[in-house]
Scaffold this motif. Structure first.
Motif, PDB file in Angstrom:
ATOM      1  N   GLN A  17       0.831  -1.205   0.000  1.00  0.00           N
ATOM      2  CA  GLN A  17       0.000   0.000   0.000  1.00  0.00           C
ATOM      3  C   GLN A  17       0.865   1.254   0.000  1.00  0.00           C
ATOM      4  OE1 GLN A  17      -2.775  -0.398   3.271  1.00  0.00           O
ATOM      5  NE2 GLN A  17      -3.478  -2.384   2.536  1.00  0.00           N
ATOM      6  N   ASP A  21       1.029   4.052  -2.994  1.00  0.00           N
ATOM      7  CA  ASP A  21       0.904   5.502  -2.792  1.00  0.00           C
ATOM      8  C   ASP A  21       2.097   6.244  -3.395  1.00  0.00           C
ATOM      9  OD1 ASP A  21      -1.505   5.177  -1.491  1.00  0.00           O
ATOM     10  OD2 ASP A  21      -0.640   5.267   0.525  1.00  0.00           O
ATOM     11  N   TYR A  22       3.286   5.670  -3.188  1.00  0.00           N
ATOM     12  CA  TYR A  22       4.486   6.305  -3.739  1.00  0.00           C
ATOM     13  C   TYR A  22       4.440   6.338  -5.264  1.00  0.00           C
ATOM     14  CZ  TYR A  22       9.170   6.623  -5.642  1.00  0.00           C
ATOM     15  OH  TYR A  22      10.247   6.976  -6.414  1.00  0.00           O
ATOM     16  N   THR A  24       1.927   6.209  -7.307  1.00  0.00           N
ATOM     17  CA  THR A  24       0.886   7.082  -7.856  1.00  0.00           C
ATOM     18  C   THR A  24       1.210   8.557  -7.626  1.00  0.00           C
ATOM     19  OG1 THR A  24      -0.395   6.793  -5.802  1.00  0.00           O
ATOM     20  CG2 THR A  24      -0.973   5.390  -7.675  1.00  0.00           C
ATOM     21  N   ASP A  25       2.157   8.832  -6.724  1.00  0.00           N
ATOM     22  CA  ASP A  25       2.531  10.216  -6.423  1.00  0.00           C
ATOM     23  C   ASP A  25       3.812  10.644  -7.136  1.00  0.00           C
ATOM     24  OD1 ASP A  25       1.825  12.592  -4.821  1.00  0.00           O
ATOM     25  OD2 ASP A  25       3.685  12.212  -3.750  1.00  0.00           O
ATOM     26  N   ASN A 151      -1.949   8.068   4.715  1.00  0.00           N
ATOM     27  CA  ASN A 151      -2.950   8.894   4.047  1.00  0.00           C
ATOM     28  C   ASN A 151      -4.112   9.167   5.005  1.00  0.00           C
ATOM     29  OD1 ASN A 151      -4.375  10.284   2.076  1.00  0.00           O
ATOM     30  ND2 ASN A 151      -5.256   8.408   1.206  1.00  0.00           N
ATOM     31  N   LEU A 333       2.871  12.138   2.718  1.00  0.00           N
ATOM     32  CA  LEU A 333       3.184  11.392   1.498  1.00  0.00           C
ATOM     33  C   LEU A 333       4.092  12.198   0.578  1.00  0.00           C
ATOM     34  CD1 LEU A 333       2.893   9.053  -0.491  1.00  0.00           C
ATOM     35  CD2 LEU A 333       0.732  10.074  -1.278  1.00  0.00           C
TER      36      LEU A 333
END
Length: 346
Positions: A17, A21-22, A24-25, A151, A333
Motif C-alpha cells: 500500500q 501511494d508512492y 501514484t505520487d 494517508n 506522502l
C-alpha cells in the motif's frame, strides 16, 4: 528507464500500500516488477500510473533474477530498489556481481534485521532504509530512517462515545506474536474484580493457526464482555463500533495501527516498545503506553489504563485531535515521495 523497483510479496498489505501511494505520487520514471500472484499488480494497472509494469512468478524466481542479471550486464538498469527485504539472498549476490550498480533495500519487519538472515555482508553499493528507529537500531548495517507515509482522511474526527461500557477494539490477525496471550490473564482479573460491565472487548481479525491449535479461544470466548467479530475489511465499520484500540505487541516495526486509530479519532492503549512506543512518544500520546512487565503488577497497570480511558473519554478527544494534526506533518506522502525519489535517483 534506469531504475527497477521490485515488490517481492505482491500482496496488498502495508508495504504494498505504501509502494502504491508512492508510485501514484511519484513522477520519477521507473520499471516496476511485481509478484504476479498477488493483487498488487492488478491494482497498479488499474490506477494507470506512468511506470512500466511487469509481473514475475515467485515459483520461478531464479529465472526472474537470471534475466535481471542479463539486463544489468547490458546496462538496462543502474539502480534496483526493493520495497521490502524478502529477496535478501539475491540482493547480496547482485551487489557482489555488479559493484558499479546501486541497490536499495527497504527494511520493514524486525525479522529482516537478524544477522542470520544475512549469510554474507552485502557490498558497499547497497543502501538500506529503515521504517522506524526500532528497525534502524536492530539492523546490523547503517541505514536511512524514513517513516512510511500515512494517508489521513480529511473528515472531522467524530466525538467519542461518552457513556456505557468502554468498547475496546483489538484489531489485526490473532497470533501470539501480537501479544494476545496477555489478554488471558487480563480477562481473568477483570472477572475476579467484577468489572466486566465496564468493558466490551471486540477482536477483529483472522485467527492464526498457532492460536487455533491452542486452547486460547476456548479460554477467552466464555466471558460476557468479550466478542470475536472476525476479519472486517471496512475500517469504518470497525472504528465506528469502538471507543479505543488496544494493541499489546512489543515487536511492531512502525505502528501503523496507531495512525489508523488517530485517523478515526480513537485513543490507543499499547506498549511503550518498538514502533508503537516510537509513534506514541513522537505524538505526545505516551500517557496510554505501558512499560513491559510480568506478574500481577503488569496486569494492574493495563487495567488502570483501561479505567483511565473509560473515565476520561471526553478529555482524550482533544488529545487525539492534536496528535492527528501532528502526525499529518510527520507522515506526509509528499515528503516521503520526495525523499525516496532523491534516494533512488542518487
Amino acid at each position: 528507464m534506469s531504475v527497477l523497483i521490485i515488490s517481492p510479496s505482491g500482496n496488498f498489505y502495508g508495504s504494498e500500500q505504501v509502494l502504491f501511494d508512492y508510485l501514484t505520487d511519484s513522477v520519477l520514471p521507473s520499471s516496476v516488477a511485481i509478484n504476479e500472484r498477488g493483487l498488487f499488480l492488478k491494482y497498479l494497472r488499474a490506477a494507470g500510473t506512468p511506470h512500466e509494469l511487469s509481473g514475475f512468478d515467485p515459483y520461478k524466481l531464479r529465472r526472474f533474477y537470471w534475466r535481471l542479471i542479463r539486463h544489468l550486464a547490458l546496462g538496462k538498469y543502474h539502480t534496483v530498489y526493493w520495497n521490502e527485504a524478502g529477496h535478501i539472498n539475491y540482493v547480496i549476490l547482485l551487489s557482489k556481481l555488479f559493484p558499479g550498480k546501486r541497490f536499495i533495500v527497504h527494511v520493514r519487519i524486525i525479522e529482516d534485521t537478524k544477522t542470520q538472515r544475512w549469510f554474507l555482508k552485502p557490498g558497499s553499493n547497497v543502501r538500506f532504509i529503515s521504517v522506524s528507529d526500532y528497525i534502524r537500531q536492530n539492523l546490523p548495517f547503517p541505514s536511512i530512517l524514513l517513516y512510511d507515509p500515512f494517508n489521513f482522511e480529511g473528515k472531522e474526527i467524530p466525538p467519542l462515545h461518552f457513556s456505557g461500557p468502554l468498547r475496546i477494539g483489538v484489531i489485526g490477525r490473532l497470533t501470539f506474536t501480537k501479544g494476545i496471550e496477555t489478554f488471558t490473564e487480563l480477562f481473568s482479573m477483570i472477572e475476579r474484580k467484577g468489572l466486566g460491565s465496564m468493558f466490551n472487548f471486540i477482536f477483529y481479525g483472522e485467527v492464526s493457526e498457532d492460536v487455533k491449535e491452542s486452547d486460547w479461544l476456548n479460554k477467552n470466548s466464555t466471558y460476557s464482555f468479550v466478542a470475536f467479530a472476525g476479519f472486517q475489511k471496512d475500517r469504518n465499520v470497525i472504528y465506528n463500533s469502538i471507543d479505543c484500540v488496544m494493541h499489546l505487541s512489543k515487536q511492531e516495526a512502525l505502528g501503523r495501527i496507531f495512525l489508523e486509530a488517530l485517523d478515526a479519532g480513537k485513543p490507543l492503549i499499547g506498549m511503550n516498545a518498538a514502533g508503537i512506543g516510537e509513534v506514541g512518544n513522537m505524538l505526545a500520546m505516551r500517557d496510554l503506553l505501558m512499560e513491559d512487565g510480568k506478574g500481577n503488577d503488569f496486569f494492574e497497570k493495563i487495567l488502570e489504563k483501561l479505567i483511565y480511558v473509560h473515565q476520561n473519554r471526553e478529555g482524550l478527544y482533544s488529545m487525539v485531535k492534536d496528535a492527528k494534526n501532528k502526525a499529518k506533518e510527520i507522515f506526509s506522502l509528499s515528503d516521503y515521495t520526495a525523499t525516496i525519489d532523491k534516494i533512488i535517483s542518487g
